[in-house]
Write a protein that holds these residues in place. Structure first.
Motif, PDB file in Angstrom:
ATOM      1  N   LYS A  13       0.470   4.073  -2.763  1.00 25.58           N
ATOM      2  CA  LYS A  13       0.144   5.474  -2.447  1.00 25.58           C
ATOM      3  C   LYS A  13       1.144   6.405  -3.117  1.00 25.58           C
ATOM      4  O   LYS A  13       0.774   7.447  -3.651  1.00 25.58           O
ATOM      5  CB  LYS A  13       0.119   5.678  -0.932  1.00 25.58           C
ATOM      6  CG  LYS A  13      -1.130   5.085  -0.329  1.00 25.58           C
ATOM      7  CD  LYS A  13      -1.274   5.299   1.154  1.00 25.58           C
ATOM      8  CE  LYS A  13      -2.571   4.624   1.609  1.00 25.58           C
ATOM      9  NZ  LYS A  13      -2.779   4.522   3.005  1.00 25.58           N
TER      10      LYS A  13
ATOM     11  N   LEU B  74       0.826  -1.215   0.000  1.00 30.46           N
ATOM     12  CA  LEU B  74       0.000   0.000   0.000  1.00 30.46           C
ATOM     13  C   LEU B  74       0.854   1.256   0.000  1.00 30.46           C
ATOM     14  O   LEU B  74       0.500   2.257  -0.631  1.00 30.46           O
ATOM     15  CB  LEU B  74      -0.935  -0.002   1.209  1.00 30.46           C
ATOM     16  CG  LEU B  74      -2.054  -1.047   1.138  1.00 30.46           C
ATOM     17  CD1 LEU B  74      -2.951  -0.958   2.354  1.00 30.46           C
ATOM     18  CD2 LEU B  74      -2.889  -0.856  -0.131  1.00 30.46           C
TER      19      LEU B  74
ATOM     20  N   LYS C 216      -8.179  -3.231   3.037  1.00 34.96           N
ATOM     21  CA  LYS C 216      -7.383  -2.006   3.219  1.00 34.96           C
ATOM     22  C   LYS C 216      -7.570  -1.073   2.027  1.00 34.96           C
ATOM     23  O   LYS C 216      -7.692   0.134   2.176  1.00 34.96           O
ATOM     24  CB  LYS C 216      -5.897  -2.367   3.344  1.00 34.96           C
ATOM     25  CG  LYS C 216      -5.537  -2.982   4.667  1.00 34.96           C
ATOM     26  CD  LYS C 216      -5.121  -1.893   5.626  1.00 34.96           C
ATOM     27  CE  LYS C 216      -4.850  -2.461   6.998  1.00 34.96           C
ATOM     28  NZ  LYS C 216      -4.397  -1.485   7.956  1.00 34.96           N
TER      29      LYS C 216
ATOM     30  N   TRP D 251      -9.585   2.875   1.510  1.00 34.64           N
ATOM     31  CA  TRP D 251      -8.821   4.035   1.054  1.00 34.64           C
ATOM     32  C   TRP D 251      -9.728   4.821   0.088  1.00 34.64           C
ATOM     33  O   TRP D 251      -9.829   4.510  -1.088  1.00 34.64           O
ATOM     34  CB  TRP D 251      -7.538   3.544   0.372  1.00 34.64           C
ATOM     35  CG  TRP D 251      -6.622   4.628  -0.084  1.00 34.64           C
ATOM     36  CD1 TRP D 251      -6.627   5.932   0.277  1.00 34.64           C
ATOM     37  CD2 TRP D 251      -5.551   4.481  -1.016  1.00 34.64           C
ATOM     38  NE1 TRP D 251      -5.629   6.609  -0.364  1.00 34.64           N
ATOM     39  CE2 TRP D 251      -4.952   5.746  -1.157  1.00 34.64           C
ATOM     40  CE3 TRP D 251      -5.034   3.405  -1.749  1.00 34.64           C
ATOM     41  CZ2 TRP D 251      -3.863   5.954  -2.006  1.00 34.64           C
ATOM     42  CZ3 TRP D 251      -3.958   3.607  -2.583  1.00 34.64           C
ATOM     43  CH2 TRP D 251      -3.376   4.875  -2.701  1.00 34.64           C
TER      44      TRP D 251
END
Ligand code: KG4
Ligand code: ZN
Length: 340
Positions: free
Chosen positions: A258, A254, A284, A288
Protein backbone atom coordinates in the motif's frame (compact mmCIF):
# COMPACT_ATOMS: atom_id res chain seq x y z
CA UNK A 1 8.60 -19.85 -34.67
CA UNK A 2 11.85 -19.61 -32.72
CA UNK A 3 12.37 -21.90 -29.74
CA UNK A 4 14.29 -21.36 -26.53
CA UNK A 5 15.15 -23.92 -23.89
CA UNK A 6 15.09 -22.53 -20.32
CA UNK A 7 17.01 -24.12 -17.44
CA UNK A 8 16.51 -23.24 -13.78
CA UNK A 9 18.64 -24.55 -10.89
CA UNK A 10 18.87 -21.58 -8.50
CA UNK A 11 17.73 -23.50 -5.41
CA UNK A 12 16.36 -26.99 -4.86
CA UNK A 13 14.07 -27.57 -7.81
CA UNK A 14 15.43 -28.51 -11.23
CA UNK A 15 13.34 -26.94 -13.99
CA UNK A 16 13.40 -27.08 -17.78
CA UNK A 17 10.95 -25.56 -20.24
CA UNK A 18 10.67 -24.60 -23.89
CA UNK A 19 9.14 -21.31 -25.00
CA UNK A 20 8.30 -20.31 -28.56
CA UNK A 21 8.63 -16.80 -30.02
CA UNK A 22 6.23 -16.07 -32.88
CA UNK A 23 7.08 -13.69 -35.71
CA UNK A 24 4.90 -11.10 -33.97
CA UNK A 25 7.15 -11.35 -30.88
CA UNK A 26 4.43 -13.13 -28.84
CA UNK A 27 5.87 -15.74 -26.50
CA UNK A 28 4.09 -18.97 -25.63
CA UNK A 29 5.04 -21.99 -23.59
CA UNK A 30 5.60 -25.28 -25.42
CA UNK A 31 6.48 -27.64 -22.56
CA UNK A 32 7.77 -27.61 -19.00
CA UNK A 33 9.15 -30.13 -16.53
CA UNK A 34 10.07 -29.63 -12.88
CA UNK A 35 11.81 -32.17 -10.69
CA UNK A 36 11.25 -31.34 -7.03
CA UNK A 37 13.91 -32.20 -4.47
CA UNK A 38 11.73 -31.38 -1.46
CA UNK A 39 11.53 -34.93 -0.14
CA UNK A 40 15.34 -35.18 -0.03
CA UNK A 41 15.90 -31.86 1.81
CA UNK A 42 12.95 -32.44 4.14
CA UNK A 43 15.12 -35.00 5.97
CA UNK A 44 17.57 -32.23 6.90
CA UNK A 45 15.01 -29.53 7.77
CA UNK A 46 16.21 -27.26 4.95
CA UNK A 47 18.00 -27.17 1.61
CA UNK A 48 21.50 -28.72 1.71
CA UNK A 49 23.24 -26.79 -1.09
CA UNK A 50 25.81 -29.47 -1.93
CA UNK A 51 23.15 -32.18 -2.20
CA UNK A 52 20.91 -29.89 -4.25
CA UNK A 53 23.75 -29.23 -6.72
CA UNK A 54 24.48 -32.94 -7.15
CA UNK A 55 20.79 -33.64 -7.68
CA UNK A 56 20.58 -30.94 -10.37
CA UNK A 57 23.46 -32.63 -12.19
CA UNK A 58 21.57 -35.92 -12.12
CA UNK A 59 18.22 -34.35 -13.07
CA UNK A 60 19.13 -31.97 -15.88
CA UNK A 61 19.82 -34.40 -18.74
CA UNK A 62 16.63 -36.29 -17.88
CA UNK A 63 14.27 -33.31 -17.59
CA UNK A 64 15.69 -31.57 -20.67
CA UNK A 65 15.18 -34.72 -22.77
CA UNK A 66 11.65 -35.08 -21.35
CA UNK A 67 10.89 -31.44 -22.07
CA UNK A 68 11.96 -31.78 -25.71
CA UNK A 69 9.90 -34.98 -26.01
CA UNK A 70 6.76 -33.44 -24.49
CA UNK A 71 7.09 -30.35 -26.68
CA UNK A 72 7.70 -32.45 -29.80
CA UNK A 73 10.81 -30.34 -30.39
CA UNK A 74 14.30 -31.62 -31.21
CA UNK A 75 17.48 -29.90 -30.10
CA UNK A 76 18.03 -28.98 -33.78
CA UNK A 77 14.84 -26.86 -33.60
CA UNK A 78 16.20 -24.70 -30.77
CA UNK A 79 17.38 -21.14 -31.37
CA UNK A 80 18.80 -20.28 -27.92
CA UNK A 81 19.45 -21.63 -24.45
CA UNK A 82 18.30 -19.59 -21.46
CA UNK A 83 19.59 -20.27 -17.98
CA UNK A 84 19.29 -18.79 -14.50
CA UNK A 85 22.58 -17.03 -13.74
CA UNK A 86 21.57 -15.79 -10.27
CA UNK A 87 20.67 -14.93 -7.59
CA UNK A 88 20.66 -18.29 -5.84
CA UNK A 89 22.87 -20.97 -4.33
CA UNK A 90 26.26 -20.73 -6.03
CA UNK A 91 26.87 -24.47 -6.42
CA UNK A 92 23.38 -25.00 -7.84
CA UNK A 93 23.68 -22.09 -10.27
CA UNK A 94 27.06 -23.41 -11.47
CA UNK A 95 25.55 -26.76 -12.42
CA UNK A 96 22.73 -25.18 -14.44
CA UNK A 97 24.96 -22.56 -16.04
CA UNK A 98 27.66 -25.04 -17.07
CA UNK A 99 25.08 -27.50 -18.37
CA UNK A 100 23.51 -24.70 -20.45
CA UNK A 101 26.88 -23.51 -21.74
CA UNK A 102 27.89 -27.02 -22.81
CA UNK A 103 24.49 -27.56 -24.44
CA UNK A 104 24.78 -24.24 -26.29
CA UNK A 105 28.38 -24.79 -27.45
CA UNK A 106 27.69 -28.34 -28.64
CA UNK A 107 24.79 -27.14 -30.78
CA UNK A 108 26.16 -23.73 -31.80
CA UNK A 109 23.35 -21.88 -29.98
CA UNK A 110 23.48 -18.46 -28.31
CA UNK A 111 23.18 -18.27 -24.51
CA UNK A 112 20.77 -16.04 -22.58
CA UNK A 113 21.64 -15.60 -18.90
CA UNK A 114 18.53 -14.88 -16.84
CA UNK A 115 18.05 -13.09 -13.52
CA UNK A 116 15.88 -15.33 -11.33
CA UNK A 117 13.95 -12.42 -9.79
CA UNK A 118 13.25 -10.96 -13.23
CA UNK A 119 12.04 -14.46 -14.18
CA UNK A 120 9.66 -14.47 -11.20
CA UNK A 121 8.40 -10.96 -12.06
CA UNK A 122 7.63 -11.87 -15.67
CA UNK A 123 6.10 -15.24 -14.74
CA UNK A 124 3.02 -13.09 -14.08
CA UNK A 125 3.04 -11.80 -17.66
CA UNK A 126 3.57 -15.34 -18.92
CA UNK A 127 0.14 -16.19 -17.48
CA UNK A 128 -1.42 -12.73 -18.07
CA UNK A 129 -0.12 -11.37 -21.40
CA UNK A 130 -2.34 -8.28 -20.85
CA UNK A 131 -0.10 -7.21 -17.93
CA UNK A 132 2.12 -4.48 -19.39
CA UNK A 133 4.49 -2.05 -17.60
CA UNK A 134 4.46 0.16 -15.71
CA UNK A 135 3.43 -2.05 -12.78
CA UNK A 136 4.54 -2.82 -9.24
CA UNK A 137 6.02 -6.28 -8.66
CA UNK A 138 5.98 -7.87 -5.23
CA UNK A 139 8.38 -10.83 -5.25
CA UNK A 140 7.81 -13.08 -2.25
CA UNK A 141 9.73 -16.33 -2.10
CA UNK A 142 11.81 -18.42 0.26
CA UNK A 143 14.86 -16.23 -0.31
CA UNK A 144 13.45 -12.87 -1.43
CA UNK A 145 10.89 -10.29 -0.39
CA UNK A 146 11.01 -7.12 -2.47
CA UNK A 147 8.87 -4.61 -4.31
CA UNK A 148 10.00 -3.15 -7.63
CA UNK A 149 8.53 -0.61 -9.94
CA UNK A 150 8.77 -2.17 -13.39
CA UNK A 151 9.08 0.86 -15.68
CA UNK A 152 9.53 -1.33 -18.75
CA UNK A 153 11.09 -4.69 -19.60
CA UNK A 154 14.69 -4.47 -18.29
CA UNK A 155 14.18 -1.32 -16.19
CA UNK A 156 13.44 -1.88 -12.52
CA UNK A 157 13.37 0.50 -9.56
CA UNK A 158 13.70 -0.94 -6.07
CA UNK A 159 10.95 0.30 -3.77
CA UNK A 160 11.41 -1.99 -0.73
CA UNK A 161 13.39 -5.10 0.19
CA UNK A 162 13.68 -7.21 3.32
CA UNK A 163 16.51 -6.37 5.69
CA UNK A 164 16.49 -9.85 7.24
CA UNK A 165 14.28 -12.88 6.56
CA UNK A 166 12.13 -13.39 3.48
CA UNK A 167 8.36 -13.91 3.78
CA UNK A 168 8.70 -17.55 2.72
CA UNK A 169 11.34 -18.07 5.41
CA UNK A 170 8.98 -16.54 7.99
CA UNK A 171 6.29 -19.00 6.86
CA UNK A 172 8.69 -21.96 6.88
CA UNK A 173 10.30 -21.21 10.24
CA UNK A 174 6.89 -20.68 11.86
CA UNK A 175 5.65 -23.89 10.25
CA UNK A 176 8.60 -25.72 11.73
CA UNK A 177 7.72 -24.40 15.20
CA UNK A 178 4.17 -25.68 14.64
CA UNK A 179 5.58 -29.13 13.87
CA UNK A 180 5.48 -29.16 10.06
CA UNK A 181 8.30 -30.58 7.96
CA UNK A 182 10.40 -28.30 5.73
CA UNK A 183 9.42 -26.19 3.82
CA UNK A 184 6.06 -26.07 5.64
CA UNK A 185 4.81 -22.69 4.37
CA UNK A 186 2.01 -24.16 2.25
CA UNK A 187 1.02 -26.63 5.01
CA UNK A 188 0.80 -23.80 7.56
CA UNK A 189 -1.35 -21.85 5.10
CA UNK A 190 -3.69 -24.81 4.61
CA UNK A 191 -4.10 -25.20 8.37
CA UNK A 192 -4.69 -21.45 8.78
CA UNK A 193 -7.33 -21.52 6.02
CA UNK A 194 -9.30 -24.16 7.95
CA UNK A 195 -10.51 -21.46 10.40
CA UNK A 196 -12.18 -18.08 9.84
CA UNK A 197 -10.47 -16.00 12.53
CA UNK A 198 -8.13 -16.07 15.51
CA UNK A 199 -8.08 -14.64 19.03
CA UNK A 200 -4.28 -14.73 19.06
CA UNK A 201 -2.60 -11.44 18.38
CA UNK A 202 0.79 -10.92 16.83
CA UNK A 203 2.54 -7.57 16.38
CA UNK A 204 2.14 -5.64 13.13
CA UNK A 205 5.73 -5.47 11.98
CA UNK A 206 8.14 -2.64 11.08
CA UNK A 207 5.57 -0.15 9.89
CA UNK A 208 7.88 2.84 10.13
CA UNK A 209 10.94 1.30 8.46
CA UNK A 210 11.67 1.58 4.72
CA UNK A 211 12.10 -2.12 3.96
CA UNK A 212 10.50 -5.35 5.12
CA UNK A 213 11.64 -7.09 8.29
CA UNK A 214 10.40 -10.37 9.71
CA UNK A 215 12.87 -11.03 12.53
CA UNK A 216 10.79 -9.28 15.24
CA UNK A 217 7.70 -11.16 14.11
CA UNK A 218 9.66 -14.42 14.12
CA UNK A 219 10.56 -13.85 17.78
CA UNK A 220 6.96 -12.96 18.65
CA UNK A 221 5.76 -16.14 16.91
CA UNK A 222 8.33 -18.25 18.80
CA UNK A 223 7.20 -16.70 22.11
CA UNK A 224 3.51 -17.24 21.27
CA UNK A 225 4.08 -20.88 20.35
CA UNK A 226 6.12 -21.48 23.52
CA UNK A 227 3.42 -19.86 25.68
CA UNK A 228 0.67 -21.82 23.95
CA UNK A 229 2.56 -25.14 23.81
CA UNK A 230 -0.33 -26.93 25.53
CA UNK A 231 -2.78 -25.62 22.88
CA UNK A 232 -0.81 -27.21 20.05
CA UNK A 233 -2.34 -30.59 20.88
CA UNK A 234 -5.74 -29.13 19.97
CA UNK A 235 -5.97 -28.97 16.15
CA UNK A 236 -8.48 -26.10 16.26
CA UNK A 237 -6.17 -24.02 18.50
CA UNK A 238 -3.18 -24.91 16.34
CA UNK A 239 -5.15 -23.68 13.32
CA UNK A 240 -5.94 -20.42 15.10
CA UNK A 241 -2.25 -19.87 15.84
CA UNK A 242 -1.48 -20.62 12.18
CA UNK A 243 -4.19 -18.12 11.19
CA UNK A 244 -2.59 -15.39 13.34
CA UNK A 245 0.84 -16.11 11.82
CA UNK A 246 -0.43 -16.04 8.24
CA UNK A 247 -2.44 -12.89 8.96
CA UNK A 248 0.56 -11.02 10.38
CA UNK A 249 2.93 -12.02 7.53
CA UNK A 250 0.37 -11.11 4.87
CA UNK A 251 -0.44 -7.87 6.69
CA UNK A 252 3.26 -6.90 6.56
CA UNK A 253 3.31 -7.54 2.80
CA UNK A 254 0.11 -5.60 2.15
CA UNK A 255 1.17 -2.68 4.32
CA UNK A 256 4.36 -2.14 2.30
CA UNK A 257 2.50 -2.70 -0.94
CA UNK A 258 0.00 0.00 0.00
CA UNK A 259 2.90 2.33 0.79
CA UNK A 260 4.42 1.53 -2.61
CA UNK A 261 1.13 2.26 -4.40
CA UNK A 262 0.81 5.56 -2.53
CA UNK A 263 4.42 6.50 -3.30
CA UNK A 264 4.39 5.64 -7.01
CA UNK A 265 0.74 6.15 -7.95
CA UNK A 266 0.91 2.83 -9.84
CA UNK A 267 -2.26 0.77 -9.36
CA UNK A 268 -1.28 -2.39 -11.20
CA UNK A 269 0.34 -4.99 -8.94
CA UNK A 270 1.97 -8.27 -9.95
CA UNK A 271 2.77 -10.76 -7.20
CA UNK A 272 5.26 -13.57 -7.85
CA UNK A 273 7.44 -16.17 -6.08
CA UNK A 274 6.48 -19.16 -3.94
CA UNK A 275 4.44 -17.16 -1.41
CA UNK A 276 2.27 -15.73 -4.22
CA UNK A 277 0.58 -19.16 -4.17
CA UNK A 278 -0.87 -18.16 -0.78
CA UNK A 279 -4.67 -18.07 -1.01
CA UNK A 280 -5.14 -15.66 1.89
CA UNK A 281 -2.76 -13.15 0.25
CA UNK A 282 -4.63 -13.58 -3.05
CA UNK A 283 -8.01 -13.00 -1.37
CA UNK A 284 -6.79 -9.92 0.53
CA UNK A 285 -5.35 -8.36 -2.62
CA UNK A 286 -8.43 -9.16 -4.67
CA UNK A 287 -10.60 -7.37 -2.10
CA UNK A 288 -8.44 -4.24 -2.35
CA UNK A 289 -10.54 -2.45 -4.93
CA UNK A 290 -8.11 0.39 -5.66
CA UNK A 291 -5.61 -1.87 -7.44
CA UNK A 292 -5.65 -4.51 -10.16
CA UNK A 293 -3.70 -7.49 -8.94
CA UNK A 294 -2.16 -10.25 -11.05
CA UNK A 295 -0.81 -13.61 -9.89
CA UNK A 296 0.90 -16.40 -11.82
CA UNK A 297 -0.71 -19.82 -12.14
CA UNK A 298 0.14 -21.91 -9.09
CA UNK A 299 2.79 -24.00 -10.86
CA UNK A 300 4.59 -20.80 -11.94
CA UNK A 301 4.73 -19.34 -8.40
CA UNK A 302 7.41 -21.70 -7.14
CA UNK A 303 10.71 -22.15 -8.97
CA UNK A 304 10.40 -23.64 -12.44
CA UNK A 305 11.97 -23.58 -15.89
CA UNK A 306 9.01 -21.83 -17.57
CA UNK A 307 9.86 -18.49 -15.93
CA UNK A 308 13.43 -18.78 -17.22
CA UNK A 309 12.35 -19.89 -20.71
CA UNK A 310 9.82 -17.05 -20.94
CA UNK A 311 12.33 -14.41 -19.86
CA UNK A 312 14.97 -15.83 -22.22
CA UNK A 313 12.42 -15.78 -25.05
CA UNK A 314 11.71 -12.09 -24.36
CA UNK A 315 15.45 -11.42 -24.63
CA UNK A 316 15.78 -13.61 -27.74
CA UNK A 317 13.07 -11.56 -29.46
CA UNK A 318 15.18 -8.46 -28.67
CA UNK A 319 18.34 -10.25 -29.92
CA UNK A 320 19.90 -9.80 -26.45
CA UNK A 321 22.39 -12.60 -25.79
CA UNK A 322 25.07 -13.25 -23.16
CA UNK A 323 28.74 -14.08 -23.65
CA UNK A 324 29.62 -17.73 -23.08
CA UNK A 325 31.93 -16.82 -20.20
CA UNK A 326 29.22 -15.32 -17.94
CA UNK A 327 29.78 -16.24 -14.30
CA UNK A 328 27.16 -17.43 -11.82
CA UNK A 329 26.11 -14.70 -9.37
CA UNK A 330 24.78 -15.76 -5.99
CA UNK A 331 23.79 -12.13 -5.43
CA UNK A 332 22.41 -10.19 -8.38
CA UNK A 333 19.90 -7.45 -7.47
CA UNK A 334 17.37 -7.21 -10.29
CA UNK A 335 17.47 -3.40 -10.29
CA UNK A 336 21.17 -3.54 -11.29
CA UNK A 337 20.07 -4.97 -14.68
CA UNK A 338 18.83 -1.48 -15.59
CA UNK A 339 22.46 -0.26 -15.46
CA UNK A 340 24.02 -3.14 -17.46
O1 KG4 B 1 9.97 -19.13 -5.24
P1 KG4 B 1 10.24 -20.36 -4.44
O2 KG4 B 1 9.85 -21.69 -5.03
O3 KG4 B 1 11.74 -20.52 -4.08
C1 KG4 B 1 12.62 -19.47 -3.86
O4 KG4 B 1 13.10 -18.86 -4.86
O5 KG4 B 1 12.83 -19.20 -2.65
O6 KG4 B 1 9.51 -20.15 -3.01
C2 KG4 B 1 9.47 -21.14 -2.03
C3 KG4 B 1 8.80 -20.55 -0.80
C4 KG4 B 1 8.91 -21.45 0.44
O7 KG4 B 1 9.31 -20.66 1.52
C5 KG4 B 1 7.48 -21.97 0.60
O8 KG4 B 1 7.13 -22.32 1.93
C6 KG4 B 1 6.68 -20.79 0.14
O9 KG4 B 1 7.40 -20.35 -1.01
N1 KG4 B 1 5.30 -21.16 -0.20
C7 KG4 B 1 4.22 -20.69 0.47
C8 KG4 B 1 3.08 -21.27 -0.15
N2 KG4 B 1 3.51 -22.07 -1.16
C9 KG4 B 1 4.88 -21.99 -1.19
N3 KG4 B 1 4.11 -19.84 1.51
C10 KG4 B 1 2.86 -19.53 1.95
N4 KG4 B 1 1.74 -20.05 1.41
C11 KG4 B 1 1.79 -20.92 0.37
N5 KG4 B 1 0.66 -21.42 -0.14
ZN1 ZN C 1 12.51 -18.39 -6.75
Amino acid sequence: MRYVLGIETSCDDSGAAIAAVAGSGDVSLVSEVVSSQTSMHELYGGVVPELAAREHLRNLPVIVAECLRRGNVTSADLDAVGVTRGPGLKGCLLIGLNFAKAFAVARGLPLVAVNHIEGHIFSVQLDHPDLQPPFLALVVSGGHTEIHLVHRFGEYQLIARTIDDAAGEAFDKSANLLGFNYPGGAALADLADSVESSDFNLPRVMRKAEGFSFSGLKTAIAVLIREQAACLRDEQMRAKIAYAIQDSIVDALLYKLKQAVAKTGIRKVAVAGGVSANKFLRRKLASWRQVDSYFPELRHCVDNGANTAYLAACRLSREEFSPLNVAALSRWPVESISCE
